[in-house]
Design an enzyme around this catalytic site. Structure first.
Site: not given
Ligand SMILES: *Cc1c(COP(=O)(O)O)cnc(C)c1O
Length: 442
Positions: A46, A210, A237, A240, A246
């Site tokens: 933690y 984002d 994220t 990707k 993740r």
């Molecule tokens: C995949 C994605 C997210 C969210 O990611 P998670 O880890 O699935 O919550 C947010 N914004 C964009 C543009 C994404 O492509």
């Protein structure tokens, strides 16, 4: 007692991944080291709170020096150094003043930024979901859409790019507190300079990108970085194109400091506002094993090889797009400049995206059905499919291999009612895929 059921399923999943080709543009295959860090004993710890942000000037200092921290539990001498390394590497990778590596996911990262900067009822201007925006950018089914007022911009059907004139018009009228650039199904490079120019006309407007989909391309130097154009916050994220575990990440520009005292809501104070918003604002204890794995992934992305990887993704995607076009696939946006392709299979071949997703799954090519901008078909039966090359590029596929994939896709669509042919294609894909081991097999 061994849990045979779960470990059998893990084994089956490894086989599925080995036997097929992953074309979902938001997926990837992580390295053995990322997997090991994620499966490490840091999962037992933690670490609510934050490490000390001082002396983040050199990896060797960070990995050895013990500093007082802002944590709520003892026993943090290793976690502190892991998190500081993750922060330092993320800052270096994306040229940020600060990084918060604790968000459990991309959605958590976005919500933490909204919570840091907005009051209930404040306006956010983001991309329309049906035009490629993300669920977390104000879909009515999300919690943030109940709290904040989301307004939307669109794709210009003339050239398949953002309609910047529309964005400026809406921004001047709605005066958003956040101007948000981000998407999950846009194949062009955004004009970040134009976005920044628009945002700067609105007093107190936070420029937020984002980059969840394109983070790996930015890290690899083949896509512009929003920070170079005056953006204040970039969320992403880590799983990707960035090819880590993740998870989520928030990068920011501004003054970094103690998260213990709440500062005034100014653009300079964004890093502290964000830290307080992630913890204790919207999350509890960080996932230290995942943060360790993020640090490993950032380290990998800082190596020269990652630049080659990113360039190869773009080259592979461009070639795959060409090969698809040759076979009659109509590309939405007219083409691609990044890692993904959106194609309108309804107007190309008279089949909807769901049917194509299913028949390609049957032959071992995984991708997803997707709405296209102004889709005439209903959301549960969209006209398009979305695919990309980040994962297969990690597997080692090159431009010369893209023709094969396009040909398999076309043959599978044409022969979707011919089980013998589908079986034959399945065998071909499997045999081909087996020549490219997963990174964790090596
Ligand atoms: C995949 C994605 C997210 C969210 O990611 P998670 O880890 O699935 O919550 C947010 N914004 C964009 C543009 C994404 O492509």
């Amino acid at each position: 007692m061994n849990d045979e059921k779960i470990f059998e399923l893990i084994h089956a999943e490894i086989e599925r991944q080995r036997d097929g080709l992953e074309l979902i543009p938001s997926e990837n295959y992580v390295s053995q080291q990322v997997l090991l860090a994620m499966g490490s004993e840091f999962t037992n710890k933690y670490s609510e709170g934050y490490p000390n942000f001082d002396e983040l000037d050199d990896e060797s200092v960070i990995s050895t020096k013990i500093l007082p921290n802002y944590r709520y539990y003892g026993g943090q001498i290793n976690t502190d150094r892991v998190e500081r390394l993750a922060i330092w590497r993320a800052m270096k990778l994306f040229n940020a003043d600060h990084a918060n590596v604790q968000p459990h996911s991309g959605a958590q990262a976005n919500n933490a930024v909204y919570n840091a900067w907005l009051e209930p009822g404040d306006t956010v201007l983001g991309m329309d979901l049906g035009h490629g925006g993300h669920l977390t950018h104000g879909s009515p089914v999300t919690q943030s859409a109940q709290i904040y007022n989301f307004v939307r911009y669109h794709i210009d059907p003339k050239d398949g790019r953002f309609d910047y004139d529309e964005i400026e018009k809406i921004a001047l009228k709605e005066k958003p507190k956040i101007l948000l650039v981000g998407y999950s199904a846009y194949a062009r490079i955004p004009d970040f300079a134009r976005f920044a120019e628009i945002g700067k006309k609105i007093p107190g407007c936070l420029l937020m990108a984002d980059m969840a989909h394109v983070a790996g391309l930015i890290a690899g130097g083949v896509h512009p970085n929003p920070f170079d154009f005056g953006f204040h916050v970039v969320t992403t994220t880590t799983h990707k194109t960035l090819r880590g575990p993740r998870g989520g990440l928030i990068l920011s520009r501004g003054i970094v400091g103690s998260p213990l005292k709440k500062p005034e809501k100014t653009l300079e104070n964004i890093p502290i506002l964000i830290d307080r918003s992630v913890f204790p604002g919207t999350q509890g204890g960080p996932l230290m094993h995942v943060i360790a794995a993020k640090a490993v992934a950032f380290h990998e992305a800082l190596q020269p090889d990652f630049k080659k990887y990113a360039a190869r993704i773009v080259a592979n995607t461009a070639e795959l797009a060409e090969q698809l076009k040759k076979r009659g696939f109509k590309l939405v946006f007219g083409g691609t400049e990044n890692h993904l392709i959106l194609t309108d299979v309804m107007s190309s071949f008279g089949v909807h995206g769901g049917i194509v997703e299913k028949v390609l799954d049957d032959i071992g090519l995984t991708l997803n059905k997707n709405a296209i901008p102004n889709d005439p078909e209903p959301p549960f039966r969209p006209s398009g499919i979305r695919l990309g090359t980040p994962a297969i590029t990690t597997r080692g596929l090159m431009e010369k291999d893209m023709e094969k994939i396009a040909e398999w896709m076309k043959l599978a669509i044409d022969n979707r009612d011919n089980p013998t042919m589908i079986k034959k294609l399945r065998a071909e894909v499997q045999q081909f895929a087996r020549q490219f081991p997963l990174p964790s097999d090596k």
